[in-house]
Design an enzyme around this catalytic site. Structure first.
Site, PDB file in Angstrom:
ATOM      1  N   ASP A 260       7.604   2.215   3.162  1.00 27.60           N
ATOM      2  CA  ASP A 260       6.550   1.406   3.763  1.00 27.60           C
ATOM      3  C   ASP A 260       6.290   0.163   2.927  1.00 27.60           C
ATOM      4  O   ASP A 260       5.633   0.208   1.892  1.00 27.60           O
ATOM      5  CB  ASP A 260       5.266   2.235   3.886  1.00 27.60           C
ATOM      6  CG  ASP A 260       4.149   1.442   4.555  1.00 27.60           C
ATOM      7  OD1 ASP A 260       4.464   0.437   5.222  1.00 27.60           O
ATOM      8  OD2 ASP A 260       2.985   1.842   4.410  1.00 27.60           O
ATOM      9  N   LYS A 267       2.435  -5.292   1.628  1.00 31.04           N
ATOM     10  CA  LYS A 267       1.745  -4.724   0.477  1.00 31.04           C
ATOM     11  C   LYS A 267       2.065  -5.547  -0.767  1.00 31.04           C
ATOM     12  O   LYS A 267       3.152  -6.127  -0.869  1.00 31.04           O
ATOM     13  CB  LYS A 267       2.220  -3.288   0.216  1.00 31.04           C
ATOM     14  CG  LYS A 267       1.882  -2.255   1.256  1.00 31.04           C
ATOM     15  CD  LYS A 267       2.458  -0.905   0.842  1.00 31.04           C
ATOM     16  CE  LYS A 267       2.215   0.161   1.897  1.00 31.04           C
ATOM     17  NZ  LYS A 267       0.804   0.560   1.969  1.00 31.04           N
ATOM     18  N   GLU A 339       0.662   1.621   9.916  1.00 27.37           N
ATOM     19  CA  GLU A 339       1.785   1.989  10.797  1.00 27.37           C
ATOM     20  C   GLU A 339       1.916   3.487  11.023  1.00 27.37           C
ATOM     21  O   GLU A 339       2.442   3.930  12.040  1.00 27.37           O
ATOM     22  CB  GLU A 339       3.096   1.429  10.215  1.00 27.37           C
ATOM     23  CG  GLU A 339       3.786   2.289   9.160  1.00 27.37           C
ATOM     24  CD  GLU A 339       2.953   2.519   7.906  1.00 27.37           C
ATOM     25  OE1 GLU A 339       3.114   3.592   7.309  1.00 27.37           O
ATOM     26  OE2 GLU A 339       2.168   1.632   7.526  1.00 27.37           O
ATOM     27  N   ARG A 341      -0.202   5.804  11.715  1.00 29.68           N
ATOM     28  CA  ARG A 341      -0.924   6.288  12.893  1.00 29.68           C
ATOM     29  C   ARG A 341      -0.223   5.881  14.185  1.00 29.68           C
ATOM     30  O   ARG A 341      -0.373   6.545  15.216  1.00 29.68           O
ATOM     31  CB  ARG A 341      -2.367   5.788  12.864  1.00 29.68           C
ATOM     32  CG  ARG A 341      -2.549   4.288  12.983  1.00 29.68           C
ATOM     33  CD  ARG A 341      -3.905   3.820  12.491  1.00 29.68           C
ATOM     34  NE  ARG A 341      -3.999   3.910  11.030  1.00 29.68           N
ATOM     35  CZ  ARG A 341      -5.092   3.589  10.343  1.00 29.68           C
ATOM     36  NH1 ARG A 341      -6.184   3.181  10.971  1.00 29.68           N
ATOM     37  NH2 ARG A 341      -5.097   3.697   9.032  1.00 29.68           N
TER      38      ARG A 341
END
Length: 490
Positions: A260, A267, A339, A341
């Site tokens: 991720d 991030k 993302e 969820r």
């Protein structure tokens, strides 16, 4: 890598077994008192009285406490470990087993006296501690902290010991999958591991690739995986014990984000360093499924792993995009770093529409908010069903994997209202409560089934060794879910 330490039951005496061991471990009850089952045998091989040694060290017999002393055995020196077991409870023996395992790292053959009056669950937990504290993960080369080559436990309850070992192997599998670098790990890699586990005939497996996902309307998976050169997968594993073909299944859903980056809502670098572990929930589901037949779990179970890699690129989903999920519910993407969820929404909607589950439990490293609220040892649980919530809390206590039930606050539901879609993927309006908001989003897709959501962002990763927990991926959720499923009836 599988657990390197071999655990076996030994039907005999400490004295006979000690002749070939590098270390001998004997349980000490709180008080302290040498376990009476081993007192005579210990007196025959250890010149200094064990009680005198305990008194000299001011030992209490508490779980995790170890007193060490060398003694001569034949032509060599063997290490004696007197280990505390406290009150002999499940949690005490799990901690005691872990303490012994850490003390005998690097040894060859180790003999351990199984606590003689331990209940079955406590003895199984002792085996879990022995093996899980021996776990080590390394890419290439040899293990930095090798466990003992073999640990033989003096006990007549070999079946119970093996049950604990089976659970530990499943936890180790989840840790292995989660610790694997994302250079090697992608959605297809995860699907291949699931197929390998199913190949022995204990499970059936179905893997949907990106073509099938697009054709069948899994818009969340397609959107999250759109920025990566390695496309998404939906992994479906099914376990059916004999005689339950017509029973409604329990469905487990795991978040399988194999890396991720945050997508276009990128991030910071520090936030990406642990993101190879963002598929910890999916790893837990695969590991749980792998152990069901060996443990004789009596209910049908289907495991769904929604796997994708969330990367930024010219094809990545954008803030402001609207996704149509499985079944037609739409969500507005306000942050591409929310993302998990989105992929779970597809899997939950599919489970509700197609699998007719008796209950659904999803598990995911979903929000930093849960970690802030509960730290590194407790997972946040949200549920729409009191019985399901109570059963999971009971399994949590028995398994040693802690849960804290959190509220699905109805007053916060307007936070995920969208101007252009059915729901938005993050909260607006200053409500805060990020973990609650994420759970409310998932509830939109779970239907009317009994449903629970486990946010394991805290306990899925550890920053240091502690008892049976080892630094890195913890496999949190495997013991909990196996305990819960094992307690179910058809």
């Amino acid at each position: 890598m599988p657990l390197q330490t071999q655990l076996r039951a030994l039907d005999g005496t400490i004295r006979d077994a000690a002749t070939t061991a590098e270390a001998v471990a004997v349980p000490v009850r709180s008080g302290p008192e040498i376990d009476p089952a081993y007192a005579d045998g210990l007196a025959g091989i250890f010149a200094l009285g064990a009680a005198d040694l305990l008194a000299h060290e001011d030992a209490k017999g508490e779980p995790g406490e170890i007193v060490r002393a060398p003694f001569r055995m034949g032509d060599g020196i063997t290490e004696l470990l007197l280990f505390g077991v406290g009150d002999g409870s499940v949690s005490a023996l799990r901690r005691a087993g872990a303490a012994v395992a850490r003390q005998v790292r690097g040894c060859g053959k180790v003999i351990v006296g199984g606590p003689s009056e331990a209940e079955d669950d406590a003895l199984a937990a002792f085996a879990e501690g022995l093996l899980l504290a021996s776990y080590d993960f390394r890419v290439g080369g040899t293990a930095k902290r090798p466990g003992a080559e073999s640990i033989s436990v003096v006990t007549s309850s070999s079946a119970v010991l093996e049950r604990g070992a089976a659970v530990a192997r499943a936890v180790a599998l989840a840790r292995d999958l989660t610790n694997t670098t994302s250079l090697d790990k992608c959605p297809q890699w995860l699907a291949e591991r699931a197929e390998e586990l199913a190949a022995d005939g204990s499970l059936t497996v179905r893997v949907r690739d990106e073509v099938a996902l697009a054709a069948q309307g899994f818009g969340g998976l397609i959107a999250v995986g759109a920025g990566s050169a390695r496309p998404p997968r939906l992994i479906e594993l099914t376990y059916e014990p004999e005689g339950v073909a017509d029973a409604r299944p329990i469905v487990l859903v795991g978040k399988g984000i194999t890396f991720d980056s945050g997508g276009l809502s990128l991030k910071p670098n520090a936030g990406m360093k642990t993101m190879k572990t963002d598929m910890a929930g999916g790893a837990v589901v695969i590991a749980v499924m792998s152990a069901l037949r060996e443990l004789g779990v009596p209910v049908r179970v289907t495991g769904l792993v929604a796997a994708a890699e969330n990367m930024p690129s010219g094809s990545a989903m954008r803030p402001g995009d609207v996704i149509s999920h499985y079944g037609g519910t739409t969500s507005e993407v306000l942050n591409t770093d929310a993302e998990g969820r989105l992929v779970l929404a597809d899997a939950l909607a599919y489970a509700d529409a197609e699998l007719a589950p008796a209950a659904v439990v999803d598990i995911a490293t979903l929000t930093g908010a849960a970690k802030v609220a509960l730290g590194l040892r407790y997972a946040a649980m949200y549920s729409t069903d009191e019985t399901l919530a109570g059963d999971l809390l009971g399994a949590s206590e028995d398994s040693g994997e802690s849960l804290w039930r959190m509220p699905l606050v109805e007053e916060y539901r307007p936070a995920i209202d969208s101007d252009v879609a059915d729901v938005a993927n993050i909260g607006r309006g200053g409500y805060g409560a990020g973990s609650v908001i994420a759970a409310l989003f998932l509830r939109e897709f779970a239907g009317d089934r009994p449903w629970a959501h486990l946010d394991v962002a805290g306990p899925a990763r550890a920053t240091s060794d502690d008892a049976e927990i080892t630094k890195g991926a913890t496999g949190y959720g495997v013991r909990l879910l196996l305990r819960w499923l094992g307690n179910k009836e058809n």
